[in-house]
Scaffold this motif. Sequence first.
Motif, PDB file in Angstrom:
ATOM      1  N   VAL A   4       4.186   5.820  -5.409  1.00  0.00           N
ATOM      2  CA  VAL A   4       4.204   5.924  -6.877  1.00  0.00           C
ATOM      3  C   VAL A   4       3.119   6.884  -7.357  1.00  0.00           C
ATOM      4  CG1 VAL A   4       3.828   4.660  -9.027  1.00  0.00           C
ATOM      5  CG2 VAL A   4       5.230   3.646  -7.218  1.00  0.00           C
ATOM      6  N   GLU A   5       1.928   6.773  -6.774  1.00  0.00           N
ATOM      7  CA  GLU A   5       0.822   7.659  -7.160  1.00  0.00           C
ATOM      8  C   GLU A   5       1.171   9.119  -6.901  1.00  0.00           C
ATOM      9  OE1 GLU A   5      -2.579   6.415  -5.016  1.00  0.00           O
ATOM     10  OE2 GLU A   5      -2.847   4.536  -6.127  1.00  0.00           O
ATOM     11  N   THR A  51       6.775   6.826   6.548  1.00  0.00           N
ATOM     12  CA  THR A  51       6.092   5.750   7.272  1.00  0.00           C
ATOM     13  C   THR A  51       6.745   4.398   7.003  1.00  0.00           C
ATOM     14  OG1 THR A  51       4.503   5.345   5.482  1.00  0.00           O
ATOM     15  CG2 THR A  51       3.887   6.975   7.144  1.00  0.00           C
ATOM     16  N   ALA A  52       7.433   4.276   5.867  1.00  0.00           N
ATOM     17  CA  ALA A  52       8.092   3.011   5.523  1.00  0.00           C
ATOM     18  C   ALA A  52       9.549   2.978   5.960  1.00  0.00           C
ATOM     19  CB  ALA A  52       8.008   2.787   4.010  1.00  0.00           C
ATOM     20  N   GLU A  97       0.831  -1.205   0.000  1.00  0.00           N
ATOM     21  CA  GLU A  97       0.000   0.000   0.000  1.00  0.00           C
ATOM     22  C   GLU A  97       0.864   1.253   0.000  1.00  0.00           C
ATOM     23  OE1 GLU A  97      -3.391   2.368   2.633  1.00  0.00           O
ATOM     24  OE2 GLU A  97      -2.389   0.601   3.458  1.00  0.00           O
ATOM     25  N   ALA A  98       1.885   1.269   0.854  1.00  0.00           N
ATOM     26  CA  ALA A  98       2.767   2.436   0.921  1.00  0.00           C
ATOM     27  C   ALA A  98       3.480   2.646  -0.408  1.00  0.00           C
ATOM     28  CB  ALA A  98       3.782   2.260   2.049  1.00  0.00           C
TER      29      ALA A  98
END
Length: 204
Positions: free
Chosen positions: A29-30, A63-64, A23-24
């Motif tokens: 990428v988005e 967050t990652a 998800e991250a």
Amino acid sequence: WIEWLTWPEAAPGILRLDVADDEARARIVERFEDVLALARSPHRRRVALAMSALEQLLLWCDTANPESEQARLDPRIQVAVSRLCARAEHPLRLSALARACGMSSSRLSHLFREQLGTTPMRYLESHRINQARELLLMTGRSIGAIAAEVGFQDPVWFTRVFRRHVGMSPREFRKRPGEASDTGRKALDVEERRQAERLKRPGS
């Protein structure tokens, strides 16, 4: 944003962040695609929108990041921060933000302050002022237009809040030697000439 770029060092002088969470990674990428699309678009607010997308990109990277404090935040606070940055130009309703995070307004305020040392409203205000600083330096927009673009409908109130955060007015900030871009300085010169011309007009 510097504090969000403390990524693991893959080699001397080279930072690398491996994003395992699907998800991250998808959101990063988005947001990267959004930054490029917005920066190239004809939208009159393209700079502010592109910077907002870039900030969201860096937040998702943070967050990652196993070395980041953000990664240790409660996931609900991560959602709150992401939403605050994504819609900074819009009025904030704490109740709506709390619902999006799955908790009550009082619980959100308490947890937000506990983890970030400030309230959602003050965090949003700081974010808006940081955006305004970038726009003052990077664009030729008027101070009133920048105020509206970052969520302040009253330019006088914007100037007051800006001074409280930065220690000087938006005009003084833009005029500092070595700070503003050529575009920003030229815009300020044009604005000052227009004001001088208005003062010279009869009855003004």
